[in-house]
Enzyme design. Structure first.
Site, short mmCIF file in Angstrom:
data_model
loop_
_atom_site.label_atom_id
_atom_site.label_comp_id
_atom_site.label_asym_id
_atom_site.label_seq_id
_atom_site.Cartn_x
_atom_site.Cartn_y
_atom_site.Cartn_z
N ASP A 22 8.42 76.24 86.55
CA ASP A 22 9.59 75.44 86.92
C ASP A 22 10.29 76.11 88.10
OD1 ASP A 22 12.88 75.13 85.38
OD2 ASP A 22 11.97 74.01 87.06
N ASP A 26 15.37 73.30 85.77
CA ASP A 26 15.71 72.25 84.77
C ASP A 26 14.90 72.42 83.48
OD1 ASP A 26 13.75 69.41 86.13
OD2 ASP A 26 13.17 71.43 85.48
N ASP A 30 7.15 71.94 87.61
CA ASP A 30 7.19 70.98 88.72
C ASP A 30 6.26 71.45 89.85
OD1 ASP A 30 10.52 72.26 89.18
OD2 ASP A 30 8.63 73.09 89.96
N ASP A 99 -5.30 63.44 88.20
CA ASP A 99 -5.57 62.71 86.97
C ASP A 99 -5.40 61.22 87.26
OD1 ASP A 99 -5.09 64.17 83.80
OD2 ASP A 99 -5.93 62.18 84.18
N ASP A 207 -8.97 59.45 83.07
CA ASP A 207 -8.49 59.44 81.69
C ASP A 207 -9.14 58.32 80.88
OD1 ASP A 207 -6.28 60.55 79.93
OD2 ASP A 207 -5.79 58.43 79.86
N GLU A 272 -13.20 61.39 81.52
CA GLU A 272 -12.93 61.79 80.15
C GLU A 272 -13.50 60.68 79.27
OE1 GLU A 272 -9.22 61.18 78.33
OE2 GLU A 272 -9.34 62.93 77.06
N HIS A 345 -5.16 70.15 77.67
CA HIS A 345 -3.78 69.84 77.24
C HIS A 345 -3.74 69.03 75.94
CE1 HIS A 345 -5.21 66.30 79.23
NE2 HIS A 345 -4.18 65.63 78.77
N ASP A 346 -4.93 68.59 75.49
CA ASP A 346 -5.00 67.81 74.25
C ASP A 346 -5.53 68.62 73.07
OD1 ASP A 346 -6.25 64.87 75.98
OD2 ASP A 346 -4.19 65.44 75.46
O1 TEU Z 1 -6.68 61.62 75.88
C1 TEU Z 1 -7.62 60.69 75.33
C2 TEU Z 1 -8.04 61.09 74.01
O2 TEU Z 1 -9.20 61.09 73.65
C3 TEU Z 1 -6.96 61.45 73.08
O3 TEU Z 1 -7.25 60.77 71.88
C4 TEU Z 1 -6.97 62.92 72.87
O4 TEU Z 1 -8.29 63.36 72.66
C5 TEU Z 1 -6.12 63.18 71.66
O5 TEU Z 1 -4.83 63.16 72.16
C6 TEU Z 1 -6.50 64.47 70.98
O6 TEU Z 1 -5.90 64.41 69.73
C7 TEU Z 1 -6.22 61.18 77.14
C8 TEU Z 1 -5.27 62.23 77.67
O7 TEU Z 1 -5.97 63.45 77.88
C9 TEU Z 1 -4.16 62.39 76.67
O8 TEU Z 1 -3.27 63.44 77.05
C10 TEU Z 1 -3.41 61.08 76.60
O9 TEU Z 1 -2.43 61.17 75.58
C11 TEU Z 1 -4.35 59.91 76.28
O10 TEU Z 1 -5.56 59.93 77.00
C12 TEU Z 1 -3.69 58.60 76.66
O11 TEU Z 1 -3.57 58.55 78.05
#
Ligand code: TEU
Length: 579
Positions: A22, A26, A30, A99, A207, A272, A345-346
């Protein structure tokens, strides 16, 4: 290697902008914060940055709900700063992949605002609108056009009172699905993609791109194609049957022609693709087909999901994991290309999920996971913080979480009678906030991420696990990643060698051989890794044939004089060049 295959010896670093750094105090990461830390990426040695969305968004799903594809959200900064980021990366020889979220938009996108305004709006058919199910009154249970469930809990259809029709959203209600059957939608997306490439972006991470082709049937009374109409059809209920749909390859090849054809080599497009089997991945990534360069497949990150899905956590072993990756190595050995990842991130933090976050073994296991991942055939992806060996946070309370996926699941599961403590335990183990904890830069309060109050609590271990503590330490997880990335750049066998799994049935050892033909040097790289806390595990390598020399290349225990077949300490790994 042809210039178009440059990505085969590249390493990608994923930046989740909200949590990276950041610059304006805030409490939210960013573009200014990323620009201030470009030398961290250059020092690591990565070739590409994949930037999670920074477009205008109401932030229902932290930017994966886009309301303006052509502008930067003020929370993250300005278009000028994005131009500065592109320039700053390019000056360091690093590409930028943005993305691309085009399976759905935000419900605040102008396209959707127009589409929902009336049933005869010119953009009505840009989304999936359907009347209530025959014989059901709008807004009553079971009136949804199908019984599909959203990935983020609840029905995948939401009623729009103004027109009395429902709209489809595979994800949150704030994320209405675009109708890719409509050529106007496709052309608008392609034009936007071309604008980003013209601005200097080097490609896209697409995505859930394998969800854009829905299976449609004959027109209904309104003349619109039916989705699954028969309530007795198994596909009518539960998870929407939208993976790898009937026109997906047609759409991706059209996208390739309309957006990428004719541009100089050097772009990177990764899809993805949840629920993508190997045979589909070959079709997506066969260069002759003009679709994608590689895909993120989900087989290995679904190994610990039971029959009830992600939160139904089941045991997973090293044997399961190495067998899964080996299947994909074999499946795409001749045609196509693998992406290689253990976190993003997921996903929960790799070291906690696949390694060992016991303080006695955390660092070694983080290094060894990196060793085995980076020495596979494919393009490795490093997720921010994983280069430091950052573990899961250890969440214990719901109010510590921010992710709608977790919060929605908790509400739905507890409402369905599940034990709140068990639900919280699953969220703590696999919730996405684990990966979204602010990046720890130093040992100052808050980890050097912000001068304000961060949007998500700092990692409790930020005082000891942070970039400043590792970048100059020859034994750190960061430095180990540096060595692995440098090896990929220096040793063609890492990118191009064949892959052969050894000791496939061993419960603790992960060993494999990478080889290039004698016609191009005949290099043999051997990886031996002890993926357990057991000490003195000896690899029996008799199946692979002997060697005369075994040059150590990357060791998780620097300075080790051990040979390939010598005992391995807990979570120790070694890479040797054999001759
Ligand atoms: O994630 C797609 C996806 O397969 C999700 O179900 C993800 O694997 C799940 O959140 C894991 O539990 C993409 C993005 O990477 C995710 O951050 C977004 O929330 C989602 O699509 C919708 O755009």
């Amino acid at each position: 290697m042809s210039p178009a295959e440059w990505f085969k010896s590249a390493v990608v670093y994923q930046v989740y902008p909200r949590s990276f750094a950041d610059s304006d105090g805030d409490g939210v990461g960013d573009l200014g914060g990323i620009i201030a830390h470009l030398d961290h990426l250059a020092r690591l040695g990565v070739d590409v940055v994949w930037l999670s969305p920074v477009y205008r968004s109401p932030m229902a799903d932290n930017g994966y709900d886009i309301s303006d594809y052509d502008d930067v959200d003020p929370l993250f900064g300005t278009l000028d700063q994005l131009d500065e980021l592109i320039a700053g990366l390019h000056e360091r020889g690093i590409k930028l992949v943005m993305d691309l979220v085009v399976n759905h938009t935000s419900s605040a996108h102008a396209w959707f605002v127009e589409s929902r305004s009336s049933t005869d709006n010119p953009k009505r058919d840009w989304y999936w609108w359907r009347p209530p199910r025959a014989g059901h009154e709008a807004g009553t249970p079971g009136a949804e056009p199908t019984g599909w469930q959203s990935v983020f809990s609840g029905p995948a259809w939401t009623l729009d009172e103004r027109t009395g029709e429902y709209y489809l959203h595979i994800f949150a209600a704030e994320q209405p699905d675009l109708n890719w059957e409509n050529p106007e939608v496709r052309q608008a997306v392609y034009a936007m993609m071309r604008r980003w490439l013209d601005r200097g972006v080097d490609g896209f991470r697409m995505d859930v791109i394998n969800l854009i082709s829905k299976t449609v049937g004959p027109p209904d009374a309104s003349g619109r194609p039916t989705l699954v109409a028969d309530p007795d059809d198994a596909a009518y209920h539960g998870t929407p049957p939208v993976l790898n749909g009937p026109r997906i390859h047609e759409f991706l090849q059209e996208m390739h022609r309309e957006v990428f054809a004719g541009r100089p080599p050097g772009l990177l497009n990764v899809g993805e693709t949840p629920g993508c089997p190997i045979d589909e991945a070959v079709l997506y990534t066969d260069p002759a087909r003009g679709e994608l360069d590689m895909v993120f497949q989900f087989e290995h990150v679904d190994l610990d999901s039971g029959p009830r899905g992600k939160w139904d956590i089941v045991p997973m072993t090293v044997r399961d994991l190495k067998a899964s990756l080996a299947r994909w190595q074999e499946g795409l050995a001749e045609v196509g290309w693998n992406s290689l990842y253990l976190g993003n991130h997921d996903q929960p933090r790799a070291v906690s999920r696949f390694g060992c976050d016991d303080p006695a073994h955390r660092e070694q296991s983080a290094k060894t996971l990196a060793t085995v991942l980076h020495l596979h055939r494919g393009t490795p992806y490093v997720y921010q913080g994983d280069e430091l060996g950052l573990p899961n946070v250890g969440y214990t309370r719901l109010d510590q979480l921010r992710d709608l996926e977790s919060l929605n699941h908790h509400a739905a599961a507890v409402a369905a009678g599940e034990d709140p403590a068990a639900v919280m335990a699953a969220l703590s183990a696999k919730g996405r906030d684990n990966a979204r904890v602010p990046m720890p830069w130093d040992s100052s309060p808050g980890g050097g991420f912000t001068t304000g109050t961060s949007w998500l609590d700092p990692h409790p271990l930020a005082g000891s696990i942070n970039a400043a503590a590792q970048v100059d330490d020859p034994d750190s997880v960061f430095t180990h990643h540096q060595r692995l990335i440098a090896l990929r750049h220096a040793e063609p066998c890492v990118a191009h060698g064949s892959f052969r799994l050894l000791l496939a049935d061993h419960e603790q050892l992960w060993c494999f051989l990478r080889e290039t033909p004698s016609s191009v040097g005949g290099t043999r790289l051997l990886v031996v890794a002890n993926c357990s806390a057991a000490d003195g595990v000896v690899p029996d390598l008799s199946e692979m044939g002997g060697w005369t020399t075994a040059e150590p290349l990357v060791l998780s225990v620097p300075g080790s004089t051990a040979g390939p077949a010598d005992p391995l300490a807990p979570w120790e790994s070694r890479v040797h060049r054999l001759s």
